[in-house]
Scaffold this motif. Structure first.
Motif, mmCIF file in Angstrom:
data_model
loop_
_atom_site.group_PDB
_atom_site.id
_atom_site.type_symbol
_atom_site.label_atom_id
_atom_site.label_comp_id
_atom_site.label_asym_id
_atom_site.label_seq_id
_atom_site.Cartn_x
_atom_site.Cartn_y
_atom_site.Cartn_z
ATOM 1 N N THR A 27 0.840 -1.191 0.000
ATOM 2 C CA THR A 27 0.000 0.000 0.000
ATOM 3 C C THR A 27 0.876 1.243 0.000
ATOM 4 O O THR A 27 2.058 1.175 0.335
ATOM 5 C CB THR A 27 -0.899 0.058 1.255
ATOM 6 N N VAL A 28 0.279 2.377 -0.395
ATOM 7 C CA VAL A 28 0.983 3.658 -0.335
ATOM 8 C C VAL A 28 0.043 4.698 0.267
ATOM 9 O O VAL A 28 -1.179 4.574 0.192
ATOM 10 C CB VAL A 28 1.470 4.141 -1.720
ATOM 11 N N ARG A 29 0.626 5.726 0.873
ATOM 12 C CA ARG A 29 -0.157 6.837 1.405
ATOM 13 C C ARG A 29 -0.642 7.703 0.242
ATOM 14 O O ARG A 29 -0.104 7.635 -0.867
ATOM 15 C CB ARG A 29 0.700 7.681 2.350
ATOM 16 N N ILE A 30 -1.627 8.535 0.527
ATOM 17 C CA ILE A 30 -2.179 9.427 -0.490
ATOM 18 C C ILE A 30 -1.075 10.298 -1.101
ATOM 19 O O ILE A 30 -0.981 10.431 -2.321
ATOM 20 C CB ILE A 30 -3.289 10.333 0.106
ATOM 21 N N SER A 31 -0.210 10.862 -0.254
ATOM 22 C CA SER A 31 0.853 11.750 -0.756
ATOM 23 C C SER A 31 1.788 11.019 -1.715
ATOM 24 O O SER A 31 2.219 11.584 -2.724
ATOM 25 C CB SER A 31 1.645 12.351 0.403
ATOM 26 N N THR A 32 2.068 9.757 -1.434
ATOM 27 C CA THR A 32 2.922 8.963 -2.319
ATOM 28 C C THR A 32 2.191 8.661 -3.623
ATOM 29 O O THR A 32 2.790 8.705 -4.700
ATOM 30 C CB THR A 32 3.346 7.653 -1.623
ATOM 31 N N ALA A 33 0.891 8.386 -3.538
ATOM 32 C CA ALA A 33 0.097 8.111 -4.740
ATOM 33 C C ALA A 33 0.082 9.327 -5.664
ATOM 34 O O ALA A 33 0.141 9.192 -6.885
ATOM 35 C CB ALA A 33 -1.323 7.715 -4.354
ATOM 36 N N VAL A 34 0.021 10.539 -5.076
ATOM 37 C CA VAL A 34 0.070 11.771 -5.869
ATOM 38 C C VAL A 34 1.388 11.833 -6.632
ATOM 39 O O VAL A 34 1.419 12.107 -7.838
ATOM 40 C CB VAL A 34 -0.100 13.017 -4.960
ATOM 41 N N GLN A 35 2.505 11.552 -5.945
ATOM 42 C CA GLN A 35 3.828 11.598 -6.578
ATOM 43 C C GLN A 35 3.979 10.526 -7.652
ATOM 44 O O GLN A 35 4.529 10.784 -8.724
ATOM 45 C CB GLN A 35 4.924 11.426 -5.530
ATOM 46 N N LEU A 36 3.491 9.324 -7.377
ATOM 47 C CA LEU A 36 3.657 8.216 -8.315
ATOM 48 C C LEU A 36 2.831 8.389 -9.586
ATOM 49 O O LEU A 36 3.284 8.032 -10.670
ATOM 50 C CB LEU A 36 3.256 6.894 -7.646
ATOM 51 N N THR A 37 1.616 8.907 -9.435
ATOM 52 C CA THR A 37 0.698 8.944 -10.577
ATOM 53 C C THR A 37 0.617 10.297 -11.264
ATOM 54 O O THR A 37 0.227 10.368 -12.428
ATOM 55 C CB THR A 37 -0.731 8.573 -10.138
ATOM 56 N N LEU A 47 -11.813 9.931 -6.797
ATOM 57 C CA LEU A 47 -11.785 8.540 -7.276
ATOM 58 C C LEU A 47 -12.110 7.564 -6.147
ATOM 59 O O LEU A 47 -12.758 6.541 -6.353
ATOM 60 C CB LEU A 47 -10.418 8.223 -7.888
ATOM 61 N N ILE A 48 -11.651 7.894 -4.945
ATOM 62 C CA ILE A 48 -11.953 7.062 -3.778
ATOM 63 C C ILE A 48 -13.455 7.121 -3.488
ATOM 64 O O ILE A 48 -14.102 6.091 -3.291
ATOM 65 C CB ILE A 48 -11.129 7.519 -2.555
ATOM 66 N N GLN A 49 -14.035 8.345 -3.491
ATOM 67 C CA GLN A 49 -15.465 8.518 -3.224
ATOM 68 C C GLN A 49 -16.334 7.790 -4.240
ATOM 69 O O GLN A 49 -17.359 7.214 -3.887
ATOM 70 C CB GLN A 49 -15.839 10.008 -3.219
ATOM 71 N N SER A 50 -15.913 7.795 -5.506
ATOM 72 C CA SER A 50 -16.705 7.153 -6.565
ATOM 73 C C SER A 50 -16.530 5.632 -6.581
ATOM 74 O O SER A 50 -17.242 4.943 -7.288
ATOM 75 C CB SER A 50 -16.314 7.725 -7.927
ATOM 76 N N GLY A 51 -15.557 5.130 -5.807
ATOM 77 C CA GLY A 51 -15.326 3.690 -5.770
ATOM 78 C C GLY A 51 -14.358 3.200 -6.836
ATOM 79 O O GLY A 51 -14.152 1.996 -6.987
ATOM 80 N N ASP A 52 -13.776 4.127 -7.598
ATOM 81 C CA ASP A 52 -12.829 3.739 -8.647
ATOM 82 C C ASP A 52 -11.442 3.424 -8.104
ATOM 83 O O ASP A 52 -10.601 2.894 -8.827
ATOM 84 C CB ASP A 52 -12.710 4.849 -9.699
ATOM 85 N N LEU A 53 -11.206 3.787 -6.844
ATOM 86 C CA LEU A 53 -9.905 3.542 -6.226
ATOM 87 C C LEU A 53 -10.144 2.973 -4.832
ATOM 88 O O LEU A 53 -10.857 3.564 -4.025
ATOM 89 C CB LEU A 53 -9.114 4.858 -6.144
ATOM 90 N N GLU A 54 -9.558 1.807 -4.575
ATOM 91 C CA GLU A 54 -9.721 1.154 -3.275
ATOM 92 C C GLU A 54 -8.881 1.849 -2.214
ATOM 93 O O GLU A 54 -7.837 2.415 -2.532
ATOM 94 C CB GLU A 54 -9.224 -0.298 -3.340
ATOM 95 N N THR A 61 -5.082 6.645 9.218
ATOM 96 C CA THR A 61 -4.332 6.716 7.972
ATOM 97 C C THR A 61 -5.088 6.023 6.835
ATOM 98 O O THR A 61 -5.547 4.903 6.991
ATOM 99 C CB THR A 61 -2.949 6.054 8.140
ATOM 100 N N THR A 62 -5.195 6.695 5.713
ATOM 101 C CA THR A 62 -5.798 6.108 4.517
ATOM 102 C C THR A 62 -4.686 5.618 3.608
ATOM 103 O O THR A 62 -3.802 6.383 3.235
ATOM 104 C CB THR A 62 -6.658 7.144 3.765
ATOM 105 N N LEU A 63 -4.720 4.346 3.295
ATOM 106 C CA LEU A 63 -3.724 3.741 2.413
ATOM 107 C C LEU A 63 -4.419 3.254 1.146
ATOM 108 O O LEU A 63 -5.564 2.831 1.173
ATOM 109 C CB LEU A 63 -3.039 2.565 3.115
ATOM 110 N N ILE A 64 -3.693 3.321 0.046
ATOM 111 C CA ILE A 64 -4.202 2.847 -1.243
ATOM 112 C C ILE A 64 -3.407 1.609 -1.642
ATOM 113 O O ILE A 64 -2.179 1.671 -1.719
ATOM 114 C CB ILE A 64 -4.056 3.934 -2.330
ATOM 115 N N PRO A 65 -4.089 0.489 -1.900
ATOM 116 C CA PRO A 65 -3.359 -0.690 -2.384
ATOM 117 C C PRO A 65 -2.637 -0.362 -3.689
ATOM 118 O O PRO A 65 -3.219 0.236 -4.600
ATOM 119 C CB PRO A 65 -4.462 -1.730 -2.614
ATOM 120 N N TYR A 66 -1.365 -0.717 -3.760
ATOM 121 C CA TYR A 66 -0.542 -0.432 -4.939
ATOM 122 C C TYR A 66 -1.161 -1.022 -6.200
ATOM 123 O O TYR A 66 -1.168 -0.394 -7.257
ATOM 124 C CB TYR A 66 0.867 -0.976 -4.701
ATOM 125 N N LYS A 67 -1.721 -2.225 -6.080
ATOM 126 C CA LYS A 67 -2.335 -2.877 -7.245
ATOM 127 C C LYS A 67 -3.528 -2.074 -7.764
ATOM 128 O O LYS A 67 -3.778 -2.033 -8.964
ATOM 129 C CB LYS A 67 -2.744 -4.317 -6.942
#
Length: 75
Positions: A27-37, A47-54, A61-67
């Protein structure tokens, strides 16, 4: 005793090192996801609210699965 590795032991050690250096985070933190994508923080939350991002919550802490990021970006 013999200290040299056999060819198969050597290649097994090399592939083990290659796997560990190329490991992806679970998983990555939101701040890391911003940098990566390159996707903005507010767009990620949309995207999280719409269900497009787990997401996974660990305490506050909110984490996003890397996959999930890879799926979203088509990588």
């Amino acid at each position: 005793g013999r200290l040299a590795m056999t060819k198969s032991e050597s290649s097994a050690a090399e592939s083990s090192r290659a796997r560990s250096s190329a490991m992806e985070p679970l998983t990555v933190r939101i701040s890391t996801a911003v940098q990566l994508t390159g996707i903005s923080r507010s767009r990620l939350y949309e995207l999280i609210q719409s269900g497009d991002l787990e997401t996974v919550k660990v305490g506050r802490t909110t984490l996003i699965p890397y996959k999930s990021l890879k799926t979203l970006t088509g990588v």
